[in-house]
Scaffold this active site. Structure first.
Site, PDB file in Angstrom:
ATOM      1  N   HIS A  18       0.951  -0.815   0.011  1.00 25.84           N
ATOM      2  CA  HIS A  18       0.155   0.226   0.070  1.00 25.84           C
ATOM      3  C   HIS A  18       0.998   1.333   0.237  1.00 25.84           C
ATOM      4  CE1 HIS A  18      -3.276  -2.031   0.914  1.00 25.84           C
ATOM      5  NE2 HIS A  18      -3.156  -2.687   1.276  1.00 25.84           N
ATOM      6  N   GLU A  67      -2.572  -9.837   9.284  1.00 27.71           N
ATOM      7  CA  GLU A  67      -1.653 -10.400   9.130  1.00 27.71           C
ATOM      8  C   GLU A  67       0.041 -10.753   9.304  1.00 27.71           C
ATOM      9  OE1 GLU A  67      -4.338  -8.558   5.392  1.00 27.71           O
ATOM     10  OE2 GLU A  67      -3.358  -8.607   7.661  1.00 27.71           O
ATOM     11  N   ASP A  82      -0.601  -4.847   6.128  1.00 30.14           N
ATOM     12  CA  ASP A  82      -1.321  -5.943   5.872  1.00 30.14           C
ATOM     13  C   ASP A  82      -1.205  -6.302   4.661  1.00 30.14           C
ATOM     14  OD1 ASP A  82      -2.198  -3.427   5.298  1.00 30.14           O
ATOM     15  OD2 ASP A  82      -4.353  -4.291   5.056  1.00 30.14           O
ATOM     16  N   GLU A  83      -2.088  -6.946   3.401  1.00 33.03           N
ATOM     17  CA  GLU A  83      -2.016  -6.947   1.734  1.00 33.03           C
ATOM     18  C   GLU A  83      -0.573  -6.997   1.140  1.00 33.03           C
ATOM     19  OE1 GLU A  83      -6.481  -6.583   0.877  1.00 33.03           O
ATOM     20  OE2 GLU A  83      -5.445  -4.603   1.201  1.00 33.03           O
ATOM     21  N   VAL A  84       0.229  -7.824   1.895  1.00 36.93           N
ATOM     22  CA  VAL A  84       1.867  -7.357   1.212  1.00 36.93           C
ATOM     23  C   VAL A  84       2.092  -9.009  -0.427  1.00 36.93           C
ATOM     24  CG1 VAL A  84       3.742  -7.195   0.657  1.00 36.93           C
ATOM     25  CG2 VAL A  84       2.706  -6.751   2.968  1.00 36.93           C
TER      26      VAL A  84
END
Length: 529
Positions: free
Chosen positions: A262, A375, A322-324
């Site tokens: 992000h 995460e 998060d969300e890597v």
């Protein structure tokens, strides 16, 4: 609070219909009656008790007294110098506030005490609290107790309230990256948060889309990463104003700077920070997450988070995690060589863990605690025992109730957000589903459940800006507010609907464009000013 006491309070609520039982969120204990006292706006005052640790000059309460006087009466006192009904002895011309512990110039914290008692009877009108933060919560309750007759006279019923929050962290997340929210929208949101007894503003300041935070250490971040550096940024003065505005309402500001993913908006302002993606043996011209293989990355993060640690006074920072997406890292030969050197093999979760652990060490050195998305826990990053894990995924990798069980079993404190993404909308009364969530409905010991310190409603900004923020938030976010404040047994939907519908009308009266819950009307419909 014992179940019998709570049931008693609910029976009283059913017995005495009216403004006194339209409180939101519902207090831990309330006893009220039909006996009412007249309030005359032109003579009513908020007063400090002679024994109060807070006195005139206490910024938090001085401003709150004026704020609530304006909310309650506006210019009524000047328009109606004499009440329509005849003056009589059963009147209340003041609310006396007694704060036990000094602390007017401090910032609220996770450990702040918000308990208060409110007593309105023949002998006294007294708000007693341990701290100024509890006094703020009690002032909001008092403001909701006052009602106005069709003839224009203000009343308050005889009432006894003992109140305290069920959870210490009751937050609302706003995303100001995907759509920039003007400063006024943020300040207005803080006002309504206070009406709902929220106490944490989770400020998701930056993301892939834009970098509106004005960094004085790295000004190019803002100049090249914001949508428009002349108009769509938050200056240092803006940030200070948000923090102080929140403080005066008993609200913490939890700033989030999410990495290593992000972060596309960071790249233009800090060359070399992001990972170059490859197509075959050549760079593709695109970029991925922060490059974890370079010493320069950690030098930058060390300097940047030193700034952030000084700008935001709260003990906690939110560091994301998060969300890597590993695709870009996998394509880059320098990353592959670094992984081999470190002995990570092909496990990119180990690379992510290496980056995050290094970042957490940097932030810890500045005397800060941190909150991370789940995460970080799921990927088994080594974190300090006092790390707070925010659970946001509803079903993947496991259902959120299972995730809460896993996080707390490992001894970490947890925040719940998964069922409270308010940017997800459906036709109809979706507030009911939000309201019925029970944060502790997972298998675990009492010690585990004590580690759930609260939760947050989240308003992500892909399809939300200042044009639709308010009606999408309110009164739906209020359902989360009550779940985090009130006793677990306060869960009857009919009882909630009547109070929330009334509260929605009160929000309209206060100038908040809250959307309707169902068919109906308010005595004062919203008028755009």
């Amino acid at each position: 609070m014992a179940g019998s006491t709570l049931r008693f309070s609910l029976l009283l609520a059913a017995a005495f219909a009216g403004r006194a039982t339209a409180l939101w969120p519902w207090p831990q204990y309330i006893q009220t009656s039909e006996l009412r006292y007249t309030i005359f706006p032109q003579s009513f005052q908020f007063q400090y008790h002679l024994s109060s640790a807070a006195q005139v000059g206490c910024s938090v309460l001085d401003e709150a007294f004026q704020r609530y006087r304006d909310l309650l009466f506006g210019s009524v006192a000047f328009r109606f110098p004499h009440p329509i009904e005849k003056r009589h002895t059963s009147e209340k011309n003041s609310l006396v506030v007694l704060v036990v512990t000094p602390g007017c110039d401090q910032f609220p914290s996770l450990g702040s005490v918000e308990n208060y008692t409110l007593t309105i009877n023949d002998e006294q009108s007294l708000l007693l609290s341990e701290t100024v933060w509890g006094a703020l919560r009690g002032l909001e309750t008092f403001s909701q107790l006052i009602w106005r007759s069709p003839e224009g006279t203000f009343y308050v019923n005889k009432t006894d309230i003992e109140d305290f929050p069920r959870f210490p962290h009751r937050g609302l997340l706003l995303d100001t990256s995907r759509h920039y929210l003007p400063l006024a929208s943020i300040l207005d949101t803080l006002d309504v948060m206070a009406y709902n007894k929220f106490n944490v503003f989770h400020w998701h300041l930056v993301d892939d889309s834009s970098f509106p935070y004005e960094s004085f250490t790295f000004p190019e971040l803002t100049k090249k990463g914001s949508y428009n550096p002349a108009t769509h940024i938050y200056t240092a003065q803006d940030v200070k104003e948000v923090i102080e505005y929140a403080r005066l309402r008993g609200i913490r500001v939890l700033a989030e700077f999410d990495t290593p993913g992000h972060t596309l908006s960071w790249g233009p302002g800090v060359p070399g920070l992001l990972t170059p993606c490859y197509s075959g043996s050549h760079p593709s011209g695109t970029f991925g997450p922060v490059n974890p293989a370079l010493n320069n990355t950690y030098e930058f993060m060390s300097t940047f988070f030193l700034e952030i640690s000084t700008v935001f006074p709260d003990f906690y920072l939110h560091l994301g995690g998060d969300e890597v997406d590993f695709t870009c890292w996998k394509s880059n030969p320098d990353i592959q060589a670094f992984m081999k050197k470190k002995g990570f093999g092909d496990d990119f979760k180990k690379l992510e863990s290496f980056y995050i652990q290094t970042l957490l060490d940097i932030v810890s050195a500045y005397g800060k605690g941190y909150v991370v998305w789940q995460e970080v826990f799921d990927n088994k990053v080594k974190v300090r025992p006092d790390t707070i894990i925010q659970v946001w995924r509803e079903e993947i990798p496991v259902k959120y109730v299972k995730e809460l069980a896993l996080v707390t079993r490992a001894g970490f404190r947890a925040l719940l957000s998964a069922p409270w993404y308010l940017n997800h909308i459906t036709y109809g009364p979706d507030w009911k589903e939000i309201y019925l969530v029970e944060p502790l409905a997972f298998e675990g010991s009492p010690e585990q459940k004590a580690l759930v310190i609260g939760g947050e409603a989240c308003m992500w900004g892909e399809y939300v800006d200042s044009t639709n923020l308010v009606p999408r938030l309110w009164p739906r976010a209020g359902a989360v507010a009550e779940r985090l404040w009130s006793n677990k047994m306060v869960s009857n939907l009919d009882f909630a609907f009547k109070r929330l519908a009334h509260f929605r009308c009160e929000l309209l009266r206060r100038g908040v464009q809250a959307q309707p819950l169902s068919v109906g009307y308010c005595d004062m419909e919203f008028e755009q000013t």
